[in-house]
Design a protein around this motif. Sequence first.
Motif, mmCIF file in Angstrom:
data_model
loop_
_atom_site.group_PDB
_atom_site.id
_atom_site.type_symbol
_atom_site.label_atom_id
_atom_site.label_comp_id
_atom_site.label_asym_id
_atom_site.label_seq_id
_atom_site.Cartn_x
_atom_site.Cartn_y
_atom_site.Cartn_z
ATOM 1 N N GLN A 94 1.014 -1.240 0.036
ATOM 2 C CA GLN A 94 0.274 0.038 -0.157
ATOM 3 C C GLN A 94 0.795 1.340 0.117
ATOM 4 O O GLN A 94 0.410 2.144 -0.817
ATOM 5 C CB GLN A 94 -1.004 0.122 1.173
ATOM 6 C CG GLN A 94 -1.989 1.146 1.321
ATOM 7 C CD GLN A 94 -2.946 0.876 0.156
ATOM 8 O OE1 GLN A 94 -3.270 -0.123 -0.198
ATOM 9 N NE2 GLN A 94 -3.447 2.322 -0.337
ATOM 10 N N ALA A 95 2.020 1.216 0.651
ATOM 11 C CA ALA A 95 2.862 2.407 0.877
ATOM 12 C C ALA A 95 3.499 2.944 -0.615
ATOM 13 O O ALA A 95 3.456 3.937 -0.700
ATOM 14 C CB ALA A 95 3.854 2.277 1.719
ATOM 15 N N VAL A 96 3.579 1.735 -1.387
ATOM 16 C CA VAL A 96 4.244 2.133 -2.711
ATOM 17 C C VAL A 96 3.058 2.777 -3.371
ATOM 18 O O VAL A 96 3.288 3.811 -4.230
ATOM 19 C CB VAL A 96 4.733 0.754 -3.401
ATOM 20 C CG1 VAL A 96 4.995 1.032 -4.694
ATOM 21 C CG2 VAL A 96 6.018 0.042 -2.651
ATOM 22 N N LEU A 97 2.173 2.259 -3.414
ATOM 23 C CA LEU A 97 0.859 2.577 -4.241
ATOM 24 C C LEU A 97 0.641 4.290 -3.984
ATOM 25 O O LEU A 97 0.480 5.033 -4.735
ATOM 26 C CB LEU A 97 -0.293 2.051 -4.376
ATOM 27 C CG LEU A 97 -0.170 0.459 -4.649
ATOM 28 C CD1 LEU A 97 -1.319 -0.175 -4.539
ATOM 29 C CD2 LEU A 97 -0.260 0.550 -6.234
ATOM 30 N N THR A 98 0.782 4.564 -2.679
ATOM 31 C CA THR A 98 0.547 5.662 -1.745
ATOM 32 C C THR A 98 1.241 7.008 -2.460
ATOM 33 O O THR A 98 1.094 7.937 -3.002
ATOM 34 C CB THR A 98 0.126 5.677 -0.644
ATOM 35 O OG1 THR A 98 -0.557 4.915 -0.234
ATOM 36 C CG2 THR A 98 -0.095 7.103 0.067
ATOM 37 N N VAL A 99 2.420 6.524 -2.260
ATOM 38 C CA VAL A 99 3.627 7.437 -2.740
ATOM 39 C C VAL A 99 3.583 7.764 -4.448
ATOM 40 O O VAL A 99 3.705 8.861 -4.738
ATOM 41 C CB VAL A 99 5.068 6.818 -2.593
ATOM 42 C CG1 VAL A 99 6.311 7.550 -3.109
ATOM 43 C CG2 VAL A 99 5.125 6.759 -0.970
ATOM 44 N N ALA A 100 3.280 6.719 -5.202
ATOM 45 C CA ALA A 100 3.272 6.760 -6.497
ATOM 46 C C ALA A 100 2.084 7.682 -7.131
ATOM 47 O O ALA A 100 1.946 8.528 -7.860
ATOM 48 C CB ALA A 100 3.116 5.395 -7.285
ATOM 49 N N PHE A 101 0.825 7.426 -6.152
ATOM 50 C CA PHE A 101 -0.364 8.192 -6.526
ATOM 51 C C PHE A 101 -0.031 9.677 -6.052
ATOM 52 O O PHE A 101 -0.400 10.555 -6.798
ATOM 53 C CB PHE A 101 -1.299 7.911 -5.467
ATOM 54 C CG PHE A 101 -2.534 8.126 -5.753
ATOM 55 C CD1 PHE A 101 -3.657 7.656 -6.253
ATOM 56 C CD2 PHE A 101 -3.017 9.672 -4.896
ATOM 57 C CE1 PHE A 101 -5.012 8.078 -6.320
ATOM 58 C CE2 PHE A 101 -4.355 10.205 -5.281
ATOM 59 C CZ PHE A 101 -5.335 9.493 -5.875
ATOM 60 N N ALA A 102 0.638 10.153 -4.953
ATOM 61 C CA ALA A 102 0.871 11.352 -4.650
ATOM 62 C C ALA A 102 1.875 11.973 -5.568
ATOM 63 O O ALA A 102 1.699 13.037 -6.305
ATOM 64 C CB ALA A 102 1.657 11.426 -3.211
ATOM 65 N N GLY A 103 3.012 11.326 -5.958
ATOM 66 C CA GLY A 103 3.951 11.955 -7.200
ATOM 67 C C GLY A 103 3.074 12.211 -8.666
ATOM 68 O O GLY A 103 3.139 13.384 -8.943
#
Length: 250
Positions: free
Chosen positions: A97-106
């Motif tokens: 989930q953390a990977v998806l969240t950071v990608a989403f924010a970027g």
Amino acid sequence: MSALILALFAGAVVGLALGALGGGGSVLAVPALIYLLGFTPAAATTASLLIVTVTAATALYAHARAGHVRWRAGAAFAAAGILPAAVTGAVAVRLPQAVLTVAFAGIAALAAARMLRPVAAGAGNADRRVRPGRAAGTGAGLGALTGLLGVGGGFLAVPALVTVLAFEMQAAVGTSLLVITVNALASLVTRSGAAGTLDWADIGPFAGAAILGAWDGKRLAGKVSGPGLQRAFALVLLAVAAFMLVDALT
């Protein structure tokens, strides 16, 4: 504050975003479902797609009546994104989930930066000569990101329609709702097994308030200039990107 009141309030805000800005619903709905209503991230993603699908379809009808939907380009975007959205939706459930969240924010921050750039004068008429290959290629990429991030995709569709096909803002907002509806449905196909475990007592009021809010958002969009909507949309994206990045890193 009761869960019902929270669901109604959050739903109204999501509906206003979709109706006025043509996107932002999922990126607002997911945090609301998690932090206000206690959904798990996986359940919030699926519930958000359900809510955004019905709300976007309602807002699409309102914008279509006003002549703000470019069906040819929208259909090319949506059709090209169906398969990528379904495939990456299946992949997303296996990623941290953390990977998806950071990608989403970027991605949200990059989209906002592009939206804050001035659009060349007269560019709003370029959509009359739609280039199907360019629209389909962009739509496929958008569909892949939609499935991967578990959102409707409007926060990406609006910048894409403005910057890639040079739509004026009102047409981008209306057309993005067609893309959102189709891409969200494609993503839901890969998550259909999770629907039976959702808390419909919260989702029902949330969706109902979002549908009503979408009609108010459409009226709001008619009173605000295109550049004003574009700046507002970019600021929403920046705020969401900052919130999600902080949440992922803390």
